[in-house]
Write a protein that holds these residues in place. Structure first.
Motif, PDB file in Angstrom:
ATOM      1  N   UNK A 135       0.834  -1.209   0.000  1.00 55.69           N
ATOM      2  CA  UNK A 135       0.000   0.000   0.000  1.00 55.69           C
ATOM      3  C   UNK A 135       0.861   1.249   0.000  1.00 55.69           C
ATOM      4  N   UNK A 136       0.390   2.268  -0.716  1.00 60.01           N
ATOM      5  CA  UNK A 136       1.042   3.574  -0.597  1.00 60.01           C
ATOM      6  C   UNK A 136      -0.028   4.525  -0.073  1.00 60.01           C
ATOM      7  N   UNK A 137       0.178   5.032   1.132  1.00 56.16           N
ATOM      8  CA  UNK A 137      -0.867   5.849   1.775  1.00 56.16           C
ATOM      9  C   UNK A 137      -0.422   7.311   1.836  1.00 56.16           C
ATOM     10  N   UNK A 138      -1.324   8.174   1.408  1.00 54.73           N
ATOM     11  CA  UNK A 138      -1.108   9.627   1.438  1.00 54.73           C
ATOM     12  C   UNK A 138      -2.108  10.237   2.404  1.00 54.73           C
ATOM     13  N   UNK A 139      -1.691  11.168   3.247  1.00 50.29           N
ATOM     14  CA  UNK A 139      -2.643  11.764   4.201  1.00 50.29           C
ATOM     15  C   UNK A 139      -2.788  13.255   3.920  1.00 50.29           C
ATOM     16  N   UNK A 140      -4.018  13.696   3.808  1.00 54.94           N
ATOM     17  CA  UNK A 140      -4.291  15.121   3.580  1.00 54.94           C
ATOM     18  C   UNK A 140      -4.988  15.660   4.832  1.00 54.94           C
ATOM     19  N   UNK A 141      -4.360  16.616   5.513  1.00 55.98           N
ATOM     20  CA  UNK A 141      -4.974  17.107   6.756  1.00 55.98           C
ATOM     21  C   UNK A 141      -6.280  17.853   6.503  1.00 55.98           C
ATOM     22  N   UNK A 142      -7.137  17.877   7.540  1.00 56.38           N
ATOM     23  CA  UNK A 142      -8.412  18.604   7.415  1.00 56.38           C
ATOM     24  C   UNK A 142      -8.622  19.507   8.617  1.00 56.38           C
ATOM     25  N   UNK A 143      -9.611  20.354   8.537  1.00 60.96           N
ATOM     26  CA  UNK A 143      -9.931  21.239   9.669  1.00 60.96           C
ATOM     27  C   UNK A 143     -10.734  20.426  10.682  1.00 60.96           C
ATOM     28  N   UNK A 144     -10.154  20.260  11.862  1.00 57.34           N
ATOM     29  CA  UNK A 144     -10.798  19.408  12.872  1.00 57.34           C
ATOM     30  C   UNK A 144     -11.908  20.177  13.584  1.00 57.34           C
ATOM     31  N   UNK A 145     -12.728  19.423  14.307  1.00 60.63           N
ATOM     32  CA  UNK A 145     -13.795  20.069  15.078  1.00 60.63           C
ATOM     33  C   UNK A 145     -13.206  20.975  16.157  1.00 60.63           C
ATOM     34  N   UNK A 146     -11.989  20.684  16.586  1.00 61.16           N
ATOM     35  CA  UNK A 146     -11.349  21.517  17.613  1.00 61.16           C
ATOM     36  C   UNK A 146     -11.090  22.916  17.046  1.00 61.16           C
ATOM     37  N   UNK A 147     -10.493  22.954  15.860  1.00 57.97           N
ATOM     38  CA  UNK A 147     -10.224  24.260  15.235  1.00 57.97           C
ATOM     39  C   UNK A 147     -11.528  24.975  14.892  1.00 57.97           C
ATOM     40  N   UNK A 148     -12.502  24.198  14.377  1.00 57.34           N
ATOM     41  CA  UNK A 148     -13.770  24.808  13.977  1.00 57.34           C
ATOM     42  C   UNK A 148     -14.479  25.405  15.202  1.00 57.34           C
ATOM     43  N   UNK A 149     -14.453  24.678  16.314  1.00 50.76           N
ATOM     44  CA  UNK A 149     -15.105  25.165  17.537  1.00 50.76           C
ATOM     45  C   UNK A 149     -14.486  26.492  17.987  1.00 50.76           C
ATOM     46  N   UNK A 150     -13.142  26.521  18.018  1.00 50.24           N
ATOM     47  CA  UNK A 150     -12.458  27.734  18.485  1.00 50.24           C
ATOM     48  C   UNK A 150     -12.756  28.905  17.554  1.00 50.24           C
ATOM     49  N   UNK A 151     -12.747  28.649  16.256  1.00 47.85           N
ATOM     50  CA  UNK A 151     -12.995  29.734  15.295  1.00 47.85           C
ATOM     51  C   UNK A 151     -14.425  30.251  15.439  1.00 47.85           C
ATOM     52  N   UNK A 152     -15.402  29.341  15.576  1.00 44.84           N
ATOM     53  CA  UNK A 152     -16.798  29.780  15.670  1.00 44.84           C
ATOM     54  C   UNK A 152     -17.020  30.619  16.922  1.00 44.84           C
ATOM     55  N   UNK A 153     -16.301  30.280  17.992  1.00 47.71           N
ATOM     56  CA  UNK A 153     -16.440  31.064  19.229  1.00 47.71           C
ATOM     57  C   UNK A 153     -15.500  32.275  19.249  1.00 47.71           C
ATOM     58  N   UNK A 154     -14.657  32.364  18.248  1.00 51.51           N
ATOM     59  CA  UNK A 154     -13.648  33.442  18.161  1.00 51.51           C
ATOM     60  C   UNK A 154     -12.764  33.481  19.412  1.00 51.51           C
TER      61      UNK A 154
END
Ligand SMILES: C[S@@+](CC[C@H](N)C(=O)[O-])C[C@H]1O[C@@H](n2cnc3c(N)ncnc32)[C@H](O)[C@@H]1O
Length: 256
Positions: A135-154
């Motif tokens: 297998x050749x596995x590639x990982x693409x990071x995403x915006x986690x709920x942690x980052x989304x929560x902090x951003x929504x609450x500013x």
């Protein structure tokens, strides 16, 4: 035969959380393996299809749905998770063997970020290093709920020079960590925050980034009942809930 698989973080709810890197990766994929799981499956499935339609040019790709087994809750937590991952590993192996040709790229679209409370990478590791597959596995990071929560609450996730702890509701139920700094709690189906006392601020969010987003912030002792009610009502209404919260002491001394 070598198989190429991308593990693509799609962000935790808003289709606009999908990054340019994820879009470019999705445009190279021939087969998307789409999990069916739990009560939230219809909503999460819809979002995955919507993301593909919105960001992939042309229609030169296909979906392969698969059922994800329920995890047993009979034994010790870690042992149950290990056993469940073993079952899912076999499902992945069958998917790769039966549905992915040598010249094709397969992908798993992972909610939020694939490196945070998600088993996909570890299951693919077991397959890659178990010897059965090349297998050749590639990982693409995403915006986690942690980052989304902090951003929504500013709010910033950490206070000056302090640490940030990310933990599960199961761990919080065993006690508030002594390390200091803010803590973010995920996977808290039982509402461990209800058992806390002291002068603590909470920034809570459910369905963050989606059109159903609910946010509450304040002193825990003042908003605890409100959050509890919202959790119960929303869970009844949708049949599932995903919520995350950040807890911090009352000293809010700014950014960085
Ligand atoms: C299995 S973990 C997956 C986390 C995901 N990989 C991430 O990066 O956010 C699922 C937990 O993430 C949190 N979560 C995920 N999406 C969320 C959202 N849109 N709003 C609030 N919490 C969310 C909840 O605590 C949920 O129980």
């Amino acid at each position: 035969m070598k198989r190429s698989v991308k593990v693509i973080g799609i962000g935790a709810g808003n289709p606009e959380y999908v990054t340019v890197q994820a879009i470019n990766a999705m445009n190279r994929v021939s087969v998307f393996f789409i999990p069916n799981k739990g009560a939230e499956k219809a909503a999460l499935l819809r979002l995955r299809y919507e993301i593909c339609e919105r960001y992939i040019e042309g229609s030169n790709y296909r979906f392969v749905d698969f059922d994800v087994p329920e995890r047993s809750k009979a034994g010790a937590y870690k042992a149950d998770v290990e056993a469940w991952r073993g079952e899912v590993q076999k499902i992945y192996e069958n998917l790769l063997a039966e549905h992915l040709n040598e010249d094709e790229v397969g992908a798993f679209l992972v909610w939020g970020d694939p490196t945070l409370y998600d088993g996909t990478l570890s299951i693919l590791d077991r397959i890659e290093f178990g010897g059965g597959f090349d297998l050749e596995v590639d990982v693409i990071p995403g915006i986690s709920s942690v980052q989304a929560l902090a951003a929504c609450h500013r709010v910033a996730l950490n206070r000056i020079g302090e640490s940030l702890t990310i933990m599960t509701g199961r761990q919080l139920a065993k006690g508030y960590p002594d390390g200091g700094g803010n803590i973010v709690v995920m996977l808290d189906s039982l509402g461990a925050f209800r058992e806390l006392d002291g002068d603590v601020d909470i920034h809570w969010g459910a369905y963050v980034g989606t059109e159903d987003e609910i946010l509450v912030a304040g002193k825990l002792r003042e908003v605890c009942d409100q959050i509890d009610r919202l959790r119960a009502v929303s869970k009844d209404e949708h049949g599932w809930i995903m919520d995350t919260y950040m807890l911090s002491g009352n000293c809010r001394d700014g950014d960085t």
